[in-house]
Design an enzyme around this catalytic site. Structure first.
Site, PDB file in Angstrom:
ATOM      1  N   GLY A 194      30.543  97.140  80.230  1.00 51.36           N
ATOM      2  CA  GLY A 194      32.004  97.776  81.017  1.00 51.36           C
ATOM      3  C   GLY A 194      31.760  97.591  82.413  1.00 51.36           C
ATOM      4  O   GLY A 194      30.508  97.102  82.856  1.00 51.36           O
ATOM      5  N   ILE A 196      30.511 100.004  84.309  1.00 48.87           N
ATOM      6  CA  ILE A 196      29.169 100.379  85.046  1.00 48.87           C
ATOM      7  C   ILE A 196      28.285  99.404  84.845  1.00 48.87           C
ATOM      8  O   ILE A 196      27.223  99.141  85.839  1.00 48.87           O
ATOM      9  CB  ILE A 196      28.992 101.856  84.447  1.00 48.87           C
ATOM     10  CG1 ILE A 196      30.002 102.798  84.657  1.00 48.87           C
ATOM     11  CG2 ILE A 196      27.614 102.344  84.767  1.00 48.87           C
ATOM     12  CD1 ILE A 196      30.022 104.211  84.118  1.00 48.87           C
ATOM     13  N   GLY A 283      29.968 103.964  77.695  1.00 51.92           N
ATOM     14  CA  GLY A 283      31.074 104.788  77.753  1.00 51.92           C
ATOM     15  C   GLY A 283      30.759 106.060  77.867  1.00 51.92           C
ATOM     16  O   GLY A 283      29.582 106.221  78.310  1.00 51.92           O
ATOM     17  N   ARG A 284      31.550 107.027  78.232  1.00 48.48           N
ATOM     18  CA  ARG A 284      31.423 108.234  78.575  1.00 48.48           C
ATOM     19  C   ARG A 284      32.097 109.215  77.781  1.00 48.48           C
ATOM     20  O   ARG A 284      33.137 109.092  77.198  1.00 48.48           O
ATOM     21  CB  ARG A 284      31.945 108.445  80.303  1.00 48.48           C
ATOM     22  CG  ARG A 284      31.105 107.537  81.174  1.00 48.48           C
ATOM     23  CD  ARG A 284      31.411 107.802  82.502  1.00 48.48           C
ATOM     24  NE  ARG A 284      31.220 109.046  82.962  1.00 48.48           N
ATOM     25  CZ  ARG A 284      30.218 109.497  83.619  1.00 48.48           C
ATOM     26  NH1 ARG A 284      29.070 108.832  83.624  1.00 48.48           N
ATOM     27  NH2 ARG A 284      29.962 110.829  84.002  1.00 48.48           N
ATOM     28  N   ASP A 324      38.798 113.001  83.713  1.00 49.44           N
ATOM     29  CA  ASP A 324      37.876 112.561  82.783  1.00 49.44           C
ATOM     30  C   ASP A 324      37.944 113.158  81.407  1.00 49.44           C
ATOM     31  O   ASP A 324      37.694 112.894  80.291  1.00 49.44           O
ATOM     32  CB  ASP A 324      36.572 112.159  83.250  1.00 49.44           C
ATOM     33  CG  ASP A 324      36.227 110.835  84.053  1.00 49.44           C
ATOM     34  OD1 ASP A 324      37.404 110.328  84.486  1.00 49.44           O
ATOM     35  OD2 ASP A 324      35.011 110.517  84.155  1.00 49.44           O
ATOM     36  N   ALA A 332      38.578 107.766  89.233  1.00 46.54           N
ATOM     37  CA  ALA A 332      38.690 108.838  90.177  1.00 46.54           C
ATOM     38  C   ALA A 332      39.929 109.193  90.762  1.00 46.54           C
ATOM     39  O   ALA A 332      40.395 110.339  90.634  1.00 46.54           O
ATOM     40  CB  ALA A 332      37.837 108.710  91.447  1.00 46.54           C
ATOM     41  N   HIS A 456      48.569  85.596 108.519  1.00 43.01           N
ATOM     42  CA  HIS A 456      47.880  84.139 108.467  1.00 43.01           C
ATOM     43  C   HIS A 456      46.672  84.329 109.602  1.00 43.01           C
ATOM     44  O   HIS A 456      47.112  84.519 110.586  1.00 43.01           O
ATOM     45  CB  HIS A 456      48.766  83.154 108.687  1.00 43.01           C
ATOM     46  CG  HIS A 456      48.129  81.954 108.528  1.00 43.01           C
ATOM     47  ND1 HIS A 456      47.315  81.078 107.157  1.00 43.01           N
ATOM     48  CD2 HIS A 456      47.655  81.006 109.482  1.00 43.01           C
ATOM     49  CE1 HIS A 456      46.797  80.353 107.464  1.00 43.01           C
ATOM     50  NE2 HIS A 456      46.800  80.022 108.859  1.00 43.01           N
TER      51      HIS A 456
HETATM   52  C1  FAD Z   1      28.262 104.625  87.897  1.00 42.87           C
HETATM   53  C2  FAD Z   1      29.773 104.944  87.889  1.00 42.87           C
HETATM   54  C3  FAD Z   1      30.663 104.291  89.020  1.00 42.87           C
HETATM   55  C4  FAD Z   1      31.999 104.537  88.938  1.00 42.87           C
HETATM   56  N1  FAD Z   1      32.888 103.866  89.605  1.00 42.87           N
HETATM   57  C5  FAD Z   1      34.201 104.210  89.725  1.00 42.87           C
HETATM   58  C6  FAD Z   1      35.030 103.472  90.767  1.00 42.87           C
HETATM   59  O1  FAD Z   1      34.401 102.739  91.556  1.00 42.87           O
HETATM   60  N2  FAD Z   1      36.278 103.822  90.836  1.00 42.87           N
HETATM   61  C7  FAD Z   1      36.741 104.885  90.102  1.00 42.87           C
HETATM   62  O2  FAD Z   1      37.986 105.181  89.952  1.00 42.87           O
HETATM   63  N3  FAD Z   1      35.967 105.622  89.086  1.00 42.87           N
HETATM   64  C8  FAD Z   1      34.790 105.304  88.858  1.00 42.87           C
HETATM   65  N4  FAD Z   1      33.924 105.946  88.166  1.00 42.87           N
HETATM   66  C9  FAD Z   1      34.582 106.920  87.214  1.00 42.87           C
HETATM   67  C10 FAD Z   1      34.670 108.377  88.110  1.00 42.87           C
HETATM   68  O3  FAD Z   1      33.323 108.774  88.408  1.00 42.87           O
HETATM   69  C11 FAD Z   1      35.265 109.303  87.477  1.00 42.87           C
HETATM   70  O4  FAD Z   1      36.583 109.035  86.840  1.00 42.87           O
HETATM   71  C12 FAD Z   1      35.504 110.806  87.958  1.00 42.87           C
HETATM   72  O5  FAD Z   1      34.484 111.019  88.722  1.00 42.87           O
HETATM   73  C13 FAD Z   1      36.446 111.665  86.961  1.00 42.87           C
HETATM   74  O6  FAD Z   1      36.607 112.698  88.124  1.00 42.87           O
HETATM   75  P1  FAD Z   1      36.609 114.310  87.507  1.00 42.87           P
HETATM   76  O7  FAD Z   1      36.946 115.153  88.648  1.00 42.87           O
HETATM   77  O8  FAD Z   1      37.401 114.355  86.386  1.00 42.87           O
HETATM   78  O9  FAD Z   1      35.091 114.714  86.808  1.00 42.87           O
HETATM   79  P2  FAD Z   1      33.888 114.531  87.699  1.00 42.87           P
HETATM   80  O10 FAD Z   1      33.776 113.683  88.906  1.00 42.87           O
HETATM   81  O11 FAD Z   1      32.822 114.118  86.456  1.00 42.87           O
HETATM   82  O12 FAD Z   1      33.558 115.969  87.984  1.00 42.87           O
HETATM   83  C14 FAD Z   1      33.397 117.185  87.258  1.00 42.87           C
HETATM   84  C15 FAD Z   1      32.550 118.128  87.694  1.00 42.87           C
HETATM   85  O13 FAD Z   1      32.660 119.416  86.973  1.00 42.87           O
HETATM   86  C16 FAD Z   1      31.171 119.906  86.891  1.00 42.87           C
HETATM   87  N5  FAD Z   1      31.247 120.636  85.669  1.00 42.87           N
HETATM   88  C17 FAD Z   1      31.276 120.397  84.336  1.00 42.87           C
HETATM   89  N6  FAD Z   1      31.737 121.302  83.609  1.00 42.87           N
HETATM   90  C18 FAD Z   1      31.631 122.585  84.452  1.00 42.87           C
HETATM   91  C19 FAD Z   1      31.580 123.964  84.090  1.00 42.87           C
HETATM   92  N7  FAD Z   1      31.727 124.346  82.976  1.00 42.87           N
HETATM   93  N8  FAD Z   1      31.679 124.708  85.332  1.00 42.87           N
HETATM   94  C20 FAD Z   1      31.585 124.279  86.417  1.00 42.87           C
HETATM   95  N9  FAD Z   1      31.382 122.778  86.709  1.00 42.87           N
HETATM   96  C21 FAD Z   1      31.316 122.159  85.762  1.00 42.87           C
HETATM   97  C22 FAD Z   1      30.258 118.701  86.759  1.00 42.87           C
HETATM   98  O14 FAD Z   1      28.862 118.862  87.146  1.00 42.87           O
HETATM   99  C23 FAD Z   1      30.837 117.771  87.972  1.00 42.87           C
HETATM  100  O15 FAD Z   1      30.629 118.085  89.100  1.00 42.87           O
HETATM  101  C24 FAD Z   1      32.366 105.696  88.177  1.00 42.87           C
HETATM  102  C25 FAD Z   1      31.598 106.547  87.012  1.00 42.87           C
HETATM  103  C26 FAD Z   1      30.234 106.120  87.103  1.00 42.87           C
HETATM  104  C27 FAD Z   1      29.519 106.816  86.096  1.00 42.87           C
END
Ligand code: FAD
Length: 477
Positions: A194, A196, A283-284, A324, A332, A456
Site C-alpha cells: 500500500g 506506506i 493497513g490501519r 481516521d 490527513a 510554458h
Molecule cells: C507512514 C504514514 C504516512 C502517511 N502519509 C500520508 C500522506 O502523505 N498524506 C495523507 O493525507 N495521509 C497520510 N497518512 C495518513 C494520515 O497520517 C492520517 O490519515 C491522519 O493522521 C489522520 O488524522 P486524525 O486526526 O484522524 O488522526 P491521527 O493523526 O492519528 O491523530 C490522532 C491523535 O489522537 C491521539 N489519541 C488517540 N486516542 C486518544 C485519547 N483517547 N485521548 C487523547 N488522545 C488520543 C493519538 O495519540 C493521536 O495523537 C500517513 C500515515 C502513515 C502512517
C-alpha cells in the site's frame, strides 16, 4: 472541579487540532486533549500525520531522493561528486527537527486561538445534564476532568498487526520504526504494497537496502486507475528496483535475534526469506481503546470505526467523530476537512465535504496522484466516458528536471464533457492534482481545461495536452 468548555476535541492530529482551531475561531471555548508522546517522552501535537506519518515520511523520501540524485543524476548535469556518503543519523535528526518545528507551530496556533492544550488520554465518563464528562489521565493518573456539551472524537488510527507477530520496532517494524531506523538494513522485507509500504520501501531502497515487498492482493494498487497502476508497477520495479511480489500468501513468520524469517507461498511454491528488518504495513485500525465508548454507549460499526452519518454525527447527542477513526479514506486532508465541517455545523452552519473530490497521493518517485473516478469504476457503473492521455516524456520542464517520465489521464462524461477523474504518475503530480480538484469542484468540462492557458514550460502543460486529447485535438501527441 472539572473544567467547563463548549467544545472538547479528543485527539490532536490533523483532524482534531484543525477542528479545535476552527471551533475556537467560531467563538466556542475549546479544549483539545491529545495523548501522543514523542520518543523523548514529551507531548507532541500533530498526531500520526505529523509525528509518525505524512510529514516524517516525506522528509525521508526527500533525503533519499537527494542521495539517489547525487549518485545517479548529477553527473548528467556535469556535476561530479566524489565519495557521496549517507549519514542516516543526520537524516533522522533532520526529520525530527521538522516534526518538532511543526508540533511547536500547532502549540502556537492553539495559544493564538485560545484553545486549551491538554495532554493525556481522554475517556468518556458519563453525562451530567446536557454535558459530557471527560476524564483525562496521564501515566494512569487522573490529571483533569472536563465537561462540554459538544465533543469531537478525532482519535485517529494505529497500525494493523499481523496475528501472532509482535511489532518490536527493532526487527519487526510498523510505520514508527520504519521512520526511525539508525542504519540502512541490508535486506528489508515489507508486508503490504500500500501507500506506506511503497513509500518506506522506496526510502530504504534508495539508501541501499535490498527491498522485497510482499502483497497478498493479486492486483497492484487496486484503488488506483489500473493504467496508472501498471505504469507505476513498471517504474517502481524496474527503475526504483523494488522487488514487488503480488498474490503472496503469508505463512509463518519467525523473529530471531538478528533476522526475521518469512515463509510465504507464491504461485503455489513455498518460499522462505530472511530479512534483517521487516516492515508490516497492512493497513490501519481505528483508535477507540480507552476512549470509554462502551461507558456512554458510543456506537461503533462492524469494523470497529466510530459509526457516523454523512455529517460526522454519532449516535450520541453532541458527540461527533472525524478522521481516521470513522469511515472513509485515511487521509490527513480528509480528517481536517471533516474537522472544519463539524466545528461549523456546531455553529449552525451548513458545510459540506465532497467525498468525490478528495485527492489521493502516493509520494513514490515518480509520484502517483488522482482525484475522482477511475476508468474501472466508470465501466462498472456503466457511465459513458471519453478519455485523453498525455505523457511527460516530451515535456520541456520535465526534461529539464530530469524526470520526464509518466503520464496524465483525464476522464470526462461522454455527453456533457464534465470531468469525472484525473489520474497521473509523474514529477510533482502531488501538486498538479490540485488542478483536477479545483476543476471538479467547479464542475468543469475537459474543454475548460483545454482552453485554459497553462504556463510554458511547466509540468501542468501535460494536463492541458491530456484535456486536448480528450477532444481528439492534441497538439503535441
Ligand atoms: C507512514 C504514514 C504516512 C502517511 N502519509 C500520508 C500522506 O502523505 N498524506 C495523507 O493525507 N495521509 C497520510 N497518512 C495518513 C494520515 O497520517 C492520517 O490519515 C491522519 O493522521 C489522520 O488524522 P486524525 O486526526 O484522524 O488522526 P491521527 O493523526 O492519528 O491523530 C490522532 C491523535 O489522537 C491521539 N489519541 C488517540 N486516542 C486518544 C485519547 N483517547 N485521548 C487523547 N488522545 C488520543 C493519538 O495519540 C493521536 O495523537 C500517513 C500515515 C502513515 C502512517
Amino acid at each position: 472541579m472539572s473544567q467547563q468548555f463548549d467544545v472538547v476535541v479528543i485527539g490532536g492530529g490533523p483532524g482534531g487540532y484543525v477542528a479545535a482551531i476552527r471551533a475556537a475561531q467560531l467563538g466556542f471555548s475549546t479544549a483539545c486533549v491529545d495523548a501522543f508522546k514523542n520518543p523523548e517522552g514529551k507531548a507532541s501535537l500533530g498526531g500520526t500525520c505529523l509525528n509518525v506519518g505524512c510529514i516524517p515520511s516525506k522528509a525521508l523520501l526527500q533525503s533519499s531522493e537527494n542521495f539517489h540524485a547525487v549518485q545517479h543524476d548529477f553527473a548528467k548535469h556535469g556535476i561530479s561528486v566524489a565519495g557521496a556518503k549517507m549519514d542516516v543519523g543526520q537524516m533522522i535528526a533532520r526529520k525530527t527537527e521538522i516534526i518538532n518545528k511543526n508540533a511547536a507551530g500547532i502549540g502556537f496556533l492553539f495559544k493564538k486561538n485560545k484553545v486549551a492544550n491538554i495532554h493525556g488520554l481522554a475517556a468518556f465518563k458519563g453525562r451530567q445534564g446536557d454535558k459530557w464528562l471527560i476524564e483525562v489521565t496521564d501515566g494512569g493518573k487522573v490529571v483533569d476532568t472536563l465537561e462540554a456539551a459538544q465533543v469531537i472524537v478525532a482519535t485517529g488510527s494505529s497500525p494493523r498487526q499481523l496475528p501472532g507477530l509482535a511489532t518490536d520496532n527493532h526487527l519487526v517494524l510498523d510505520n514508527e520504526g520504519a521512520l526511525a531506523l539508525s542504519a540502512v538494513p541490508k535486506r528489508l522485507g515489507v508486508i503490504g504494497a500500500g501507500v506506506i509500504g511503497l513509500e518506506m520501501g522506496s526510502v530504504w531502497k534508495r539508501l541501499g537496502a535490498e527491498v522485497t515487498i510482499l502483497e497478498a492482493a493479486p492486483t497492484f494498487l487496486a484503488a488506483a486507475d489500473q493504467q496508472i497502476a501498471k505504469e507505476a508497477f513498471k517504474t517502481l520495479t524496474k527503475d526504483t528496483g523494488l522487488d514487488i511480489k503480488l498474490g503472496v500468501k503469508i505463512g509463518e513468520i519467525k523473529a530471531g535475534k538478528k533476522a526475521v524469517t518469512v515463509n510465504y507461498e507464491l504461485n503455489g511454491e513455498a518460499v522462505k526469506a530472511d530479512f534483517d528488518k521487516l516492515i508490516v504495513s497492512i493497513g490501519r485500525v481505528p483508535n477507540t481503546r480507552g476512549l470509554g465508548a462502551e461507558a456512554v454507549g458510543l456506537q461503533l460499526d462492524e469494523r470497529g470505526f466510530v459509526a457516523v452519518d454523512e455529517h460526522c454525527r454519532t449516535n450520541l447527542p453532541g458527540v461527533w467523530a472525524i478522521g481516521d477513526v470513522v469511515r472513509g479514506p485515511m487521509l490527513a486532508h480528509k480528517a481536517s476537512e471533516e474537522g472544519v465541517a463539524v466545528a461549523e455545523r456546531i455553529a449552525g452552519q451548513q458545510p459540506h465535504v465532497d467525498f468525490g473530490v478528495i485527492p489521493w497521493v502516493i509520494y513514490t518517485s515518480p509520484e502517483i496522484a488522482w482525484v475522482g473516478k477511475t476508468e474501472e469504476q466508470l465501466k462498472a457503473e456503466g457511465v459513458e466516458y471519453k478519455k485523453g492521455t498525455s505523457g511527460f516524456g516530451a515535456n520541456g520542464r520535465a526534461l529539464g528536471l530530469g524526470q520526464a517520465q509518466g503520464m496524465v489521464k483525464i476522464l470526462a462524461d461522454a455527453k456533457t464533457d464534465r470531468i469525472l477523474g484525473l489520474h497521473m504518475i509523474g514529477p510533482m503530480v502531488s501538486e498538479l492534482v490540485s488542478e483536477g480538484v479545483v476543476s471538479m469542484e467547479f464542475k468543469a468540462a475537459s474543454e475548460d481545461l483545454a482552453r485554459i492557458i497553462h504556463a510554458h514550460p511547466s509540468l501542468s502543460e501535460v494536463i492541458h495536452e491530456a484535456a486536448l486529447a480528450a477532444d481528439k485535438r492534441a497538439l503535441h501527441g
